[in-house]
Design an enzyme around this catalytic site. Structure first.
Site, PDB file in Angstrom:
ATOM      1  CD  GLU A   1      93.516  99.177  23.933  1.00  0.00           C
ATOM      2  OE1 GLU A   1      92.826  98.299  24.497  1.00  0.00           O
ATOM      3  OE2 GLU A   1      94.043  99.026  22.795  1.00  0.00           O
TER       4      GLU A   1
ATOM      5  CD  GLU B   1      95.699  95.888  23.060  1.00  0.00           C
ATOM      6  OE1 GLU B   1      94.562  95.856  23.599  1.00  0.00           O
ATOM      7  OE2 GLU B   1      95.912  96.407  21.948  1.00  0.00           O
TER       8      GLU B   1
ATOM      9  CG  ASN C   1     111.086 117.329  27.058  1.00  0.00           C
ATOM     10  OD1 ASN C   1     111.033 116.398  26.265  1.00  0.00           O
ATOM     11  ND2 ASN C   1     111.688 118.476  26.778  1.00  0.00           N
TER      12      ASN C   1
ATOM     13  CG  ASP D   1      94.118  95.471  28.355  1.00  0.00           C
ATOM     14  OD1 ASP D   1      93.865  95.674  27.143  1.00  0.00           O
ATOM     15  OD2 ASP D   1      94.183  94.338  28.860  1.00  0.00           O
TER      16      ASP D   1
ATOM     17  CG  HIS E   1     110.516 116.763  19.631  1.00  0.00           C
ATOM     18  ND1 HIS E   1     111.152 117.840  20.194  1.00  0.00           N
ATOM     19  CD2 HIS E   1     110.750 116.838  18.296  1.00  0.00           C
ATOM     20  CE1 HIS E   1     111.744 118.532  19.236  1.00  0.00           C
ATOM     21  NE2 HIS E   1     111.523 117.951  18.069  1.00  0.00           N
TER      22      HIS E   1
ATOM     23  CD  GLN F   1      94.073  94.696  19.324  1.00  0.00           C
ATOM     24  OE1 GLN F   1      93.728  95.606  20.059  1.00  0.00           O
ATOM     25  NE2 GLN F   1      93.515  94.471  18.144  1.00  0.00           N
TER      26      GLN F   1
ATOM     27  CG  ASP G   1      91.449  98.787  19.497  1.00  0.00           C
ATOM     28  OD1 ASP G   1      92.439  98.354  20.126  1.00  0.00           O
ATOM     29  OD2 ASP G   1      90.757  98.086  18.746  1.00  0.00           O
TER      30      ASP G   1
HETATM   31 MN    MN Z   1     111.597 115.581  24.441  1.00  0.00          MN
HETATM   32 MN    MN Z   2      94.057  97.412  21.336  1.00  0.00          MN
END
Ligand code: MN
Ligand code: MN
Length: 295
Positions: free
Chosen positions: A269, A289, A166, A266, A135, A285, A275
């Site tokens: 990204e 970030e 997981n 960062d 999930h 940000q 973004d």
């Molecule tokens: Mn899971």
């Molecule tokens: Mn950002």
């Protein structure tokens, strides 16, 4: 005649009490008190809070945008990648009322909201692959109603995830997030998967499963914005807001401690080209970030 009427009346009362129980009450413990599940209205377009922090890849509902297709499930939103057979990212909001007592529904199924002519990953598509149906938005974050919990079992919310990742490391971070909610916080969470190639103890390295129709990501990432319970959330994100970010390798050789995998937004990204937190002011940000959580 009189006796017959009496028995009929008893039978009717018995049936009424049974059907009433089925509608209003679920029990978590057969000998304990019944737990009443309050009715929770499913989110509407007006109350959808899943993309408050932004749409990291500018996903759209245009079917031509098949590698960045926006699906709004109400309980979470995501960018789907048709040719990878998995989401690029999934975004959701967790408040204390999301954490209820509804049991795990386990109704893994294909998503009927995908365009009809696209391949629909289904409940058996991961069978014998060695990877878990992992999930993104966790089942345990959506336990306020049966529909909320069921929504997390759509296969568009799953990625092929190495079992130890997981069940231990990723799950450890999920559990930690719920302790933050129980302690009086609300969370905005964005999770995703990038790259190609994961490794399980059972099957070794795999780049795809399901006859090439599903890409096994190399890495999973998550960004968590932690706010104390309140309103006007976007505007409350400031330079001191705690943001937890992780990137975890999709392998059974993973360290069990999620804290090992903390990084900056960062970095995520740079790796993904997205973004994240794009609706937060650029100035904020720039600060949150760049920081790596160390609490
Ligand atoms: Mn899971
Ligand atoms: Mn950002």
């Amino acid at each position: 005649m009189k006796k017959f009427s009496f028995l009929s009346a008893v039978a009717v009362l018995f049936l009424i009490s049974c059907s009433k129980d089925k509608i209003l009450v679920t029990t978590t413990d057969p000998v304990g008190p019944a737990v009443i599940v309050p009715p929770v209205a499913p989110p509407t377009a007006a109350t959808d809070s899943t993309l408050v922090m932004g749409n990291p890849s500018n996903a759209t509902t245009n079917v031509a945008d098949f590698s960045n297709y926006l699906l709004k499930e109400g309980y979470y939103s995501l960018s789907y990648n048709r040719d990878r057979g998995i989401a690029n990212w999934v975004s959701w909001h967790v408040v204390s009322t999301d954490l209820g007592s509804v049991p795990r529904q386990d109704n893994f199924r294909s998503n009927p909201s995908l365009p009809v002519d696209w391949y629909h990953v289904d409940n058996l598509s991961y069978s014998s692959s060695g990877f878990d149906r992992g999930h993104m938005c966790p089942s345990s974050d959506r336990t306020s109603s049966i529909s909320a919990n069921s929504s997390t079992f759509l296969m568009t919310n799953m990625v092929p995830q190495a079992p130890r990742n997981n069940q231990i490391t990723w799950a450890g971070l999920e559990d930690y997030c719920r302790t933050l909610v129980q302690a009086g916080n609300e969370l905005y969470i964005i999770a995703g998967a990038y790259g190609e190639g994961g490794t399980t103890t059972a099957g070794g390295l795999a780049t795809t499963i399901d006859n090439g129709r599903i890409t096994v990501p190399a890495n999973l990432w998550k960004v968590i914005v932690v706010l104390s319970d309140g309103s006007n959330d976007l505007n409350r994100v400031n330079n001191t807001t705690r943001v937890i970010s992780v990137v975890m390798p999709n392998t059974d050789a993973i360290n069990t401690d999620w804290k090992t995998y903390r990084t900056s937004v960062d970095f995520i990204e740079q790796e993904t080209g997205y973004d994240v937190l794009s609706r937060v002011s650029t100035a904020v940000q720039n600060v949150v970030e760049a920081r790596i959580d160390n609490l």
